[in-house]
Write a protein that holds these residues in place. Sequence first.
Motif, PDB file in Angstrom:
ATOM      1  N   GLY A 195      34.303 -29.575 -23.273  1.00 33.43           N
ATOM      2  CA  GLY A 195      35.738 -28.602 -23.357  1.00 33.43           C
ATOM      3  C   GLY A 195      34.491 -26.830 -23.258  1.00 33.43           C
ATOM      4  O   GLY A 195      35.493 -26.176 -24.100  1.00 33.43           O
ATOM      5  N   ALA A 196      33.469 -26.569 -24.149  1.00 35.83           N
ATOM      6  CA  ALA A 196      32.635 -25.684 -24.651  1.00 35.83           C
ATOM      7  C   ALA A 196      32.737 -24.090 -23.705  1.00 35.83           C
ATOM      8  O   ALA A 196      32.999 -24.725 -22.443  1.00 35.83           O
ATOM      9  CB  ALA A 196      31.707 -25.785 -24.913  1.00 35.83           C
ATOM     10  N   SER A 203      36.193 -20.782 -19.473  1.00 35.37           N
ATOM     11  CA  SER A 203      36.296 -21.173 -20.695  1.00 35.37           C
ATOM     12  C   SER A 203      37.092 -22.411 -20.488  1.00 35.37           C
ATOM     13  O   SER A 203      36.575 -23.258 -18.888  1.00 35.37           O
ATOM     14  CB  SER A 203      37.611 -20.030 -21.147  1.00 35.37           C
ATOM     15  N   GLY A 204      36.804 -23.257 -21.476  1.00 35.90           N
ATOM     16  CA  GLY A 204      37.236 -24.178 -21.274  1.00 35.90           C
ATOM     17  C   GLY A 204      38.285 -25.291 -20.614  1.00 35.90           C
ATOM     18  O   GLY A 204      38.419 -26.181 -19.925  1.00 35.90           O
ATOM     19  N   ASP A 235      32.551 -28.434 -13.930  1.00 31.26           N
ATOM     20  CA  ASP A 235      33.153 -30.026 -13.954  1.00 31.26           C
ATOM     21  C   ASP A 235      33.121 -30.412 -15.242  1.00 31.26           C
ATOM     22  O   ASP A 235      32.056 -30.878 -15.476  1.00 31.26           O
ATOM     23  CB  ASP A 235      32.818 -30.827 -12.680  1.00 31.26           C
ATOM     24  N   ASN A 236      34.285 -30.890 -15.547  1.00 29.42           N
ATOM     25  CA  ASN A 236      34.342 -30.917 -17.171  1.00 29.42           C
ATOM     26  C   ASN A 236      34.156 -32.756 -17.369  1.00 29.42           C
ATOM     27  O   ASN A 236      33.353 -33.183 -18.073  1.00 29.42           O
ATOM     28  CB  ASN A 236      35.783 -30.973 -17.101  1.00 29.42           C
ATOM     29  N   ALA A 291      24.582 -20.437 -21.583  1.00 23.46           N
ATOM     30  CA  ALA A 291      25.256 -20.031 -22.699  1.00 23.46           C
ATOM     31  C   ALA A 291      26.489 -20.898 -22.570  1.00 23.46           C
ATOM     32  O   ALA A 291      26.726 -21.132 -21.925  1.00 23.46           O
ATOM     33  CB  ALA A 291      24.914 -18.750 -23.019  1.00 23.46           C
ATOM     34  N   ALA A 292      26.289 -21.673 -24.173  1.00 24.89           N
ATOM     35  CA  ALA A 292      27.454 -22.881 -24.052  1.00 24.89           C
ATOM     36  C   ALA A 292      27.574 -22.100 -26.276  1.00 24.89           C
ATOM     37  O   ALA A 292      26.731 -21.581 -26.775  1.00 24.89           O
ATOM     38  CB  ALA A 292      27.516 -24.099 -24.261  1.00 24.89           C
ATOM     39  N   ARG A 293      29.022 -22.347 -26.095  1.00 27.00           N
ATOM     40  CA  ARG A 293      29.529 -21.928 -27.108  1.00 27.00           C
ATOM     41  C   ARG A 293      30.436 -23.117 -28.123  1.00 27.00           C
ATOM     42  O   ARG A 293      30.940 -23.541 -26.923  1.00 27.00           O
ATOM     43  CB  ARG A 293      30.540 -21.129 -27.577  1.00 27.00           C
TER      44      ARG A 293
END
Length: 123
Positions: free
Chosen positions: A31-32, A52-53, A72-73, A96-98
């Motif tokens: 979900g990041a 977004s997530g 694709d979560n 990049a991911a947060r």
Amino acid sequence: QVHVEETGGGMAQVGDSLRLTCTASGRDSRGAAMAWFRQAPGQERDFVATISGSGITYYADSVKGRFTITRDNTLNTVYLQMERLVPGDTAIYYCAARADPYASVIETDYEYWGQGTQATVSQ
């Protein structure tokens, strides 16, 4: 902690399409919010697209209408479909991911980065 890895890229000609794939793994990856940035030779790294997530997306003006970011979560994977490529799209593309589900266009909001993948568009 999140590990980010990009695949895809390569060589293309003007008008062609390319697809980049980014996979995130790790405890905080689900979900990041994730994003693509790019760095052209001799230039600073610039924002391209973010998701977004929950799937809300934002794009840089330079790619709006040509690039599409999706996710694709179930696979913790984000895609960047690039259409109608132009030489100005030549760059190293970074995923990049947060550790936050809310998308951001700001580079410093992202804690986790991949190594980058090169995309080159020629005439």
